[in-house]
Write a protein that holds these residues in place. Structure first.
Motif: not given
Length: 249
Positions: A102-110
């Motif tokens: 999952l982590a590789p897809y957590l871009i610009d997400i908070n």
């Protein structure tokens, strides 16, 4: 100074339960004791990801929505019948390996609300090799074609409790169906929920032939007066399957 490290400001991402989002701050600390804090406008990407993953582990319900649960059910069925050739997608295993799938897809997400809107099931499926993805889709199809000609979706949530997948359809759409459908290359008979025209369960079976011979006459006797616009033939094995009423043919 006795503790020179206290003078250093360290960036940190924390989860705001009230705000439902990540909060960035810089901290002067001695060990785990925070001596001073100040807001931080920009957080390193890795710090954001780490905080998000920690928040998801504390609130796993944000992760395991219906689509991901269906995918997990399909994998649970494969592991039950084909063993450890397939990966462990239990909740415990997936939470332990968030960094890889999952982590590789957590871009610009908070925010966790943003995570919930991501195609998580696609990300998890992408963790399989291409050949394995193809086999996975073949062994645990999303839909099956029924005698009426429709493609009807399978429900794999029961597989998380070691029960067979469910195919729910109107009884009239199953006329002529003599062989109970299977998945996992014929190893698992689907649990068929035969529904009334009002989509209420009339029969649950993994043995269609037995139902047509033993259960259907009683169902026909009870239902034909209640739903006269729908066909209730004496011989369901030779009657044409249909999703329509008598008037529509």
């Amino acid at each position: 100074m006795l503790y020179p490290s206290i003078q250093q400001w360290q960036p940190r991402a924390t989860w705001s339960q009230e705000g439902g989002r990540l909060v960035g701050e810089e901290v002067q600390a001695h060990g785990r004791l925070a001596i001073a804090k100040r807001p931080l406008a920009h957080l390193p990407e890795e710090a954001i990801k780490e905080a998000l993953l920690n928040a998801l582990r504390q609130q796993p319900e944000k992760l395991f929505g219906d689509k991901l649960q269906q995918l997990r059910g399909r994998m649970a069925l494969l592991r039950e019948y084909q063993g450890e050739a397939w990966p462990d997608w239990s909740e415990k295993a997936l939470l332990a390996t968030l960094e890889s799938w999952l982590a590789p897809y957590l871009i610009d997400i908070n925010r966790l609300s943003q995570v919930e809107k991501l195609p998580l099931e696609r990300y998890l499926l992408n963790s399989l090799a291409w050949e394995a993805q193809s086999e996975f889709e073949q062994l645990t199809p999303l839909t099956l074609k029924v005698p009426s000609g429709k493609q009807v979706g399978l429900d794999y949530l029961p597989c998380l409790s070691q029960r067979p997948p469910v195919l729910a359809l109107k009884l009239q759409e199953a006329f002529g169906w003599q062989v109970t459908p299977t998945v996992v290359d014929g190893a698992v008979a689907v649990m068929i929920h035969l529904l009334s025209p009002a989509r209420r369960p009339l029969q649950v079976t993994q043995d269609l032939v037995s139902f047509w011979q033993q259960g259907y006459p009683e169902v026909r006797k009870e239902m034909r007066g209640r739903y006269p616009k729908h066909p209730w033939p004496e011989d369901p094995l030779t009657a044409p399957a249909t999703a329509h009423t008598k008037r529509k043919g």
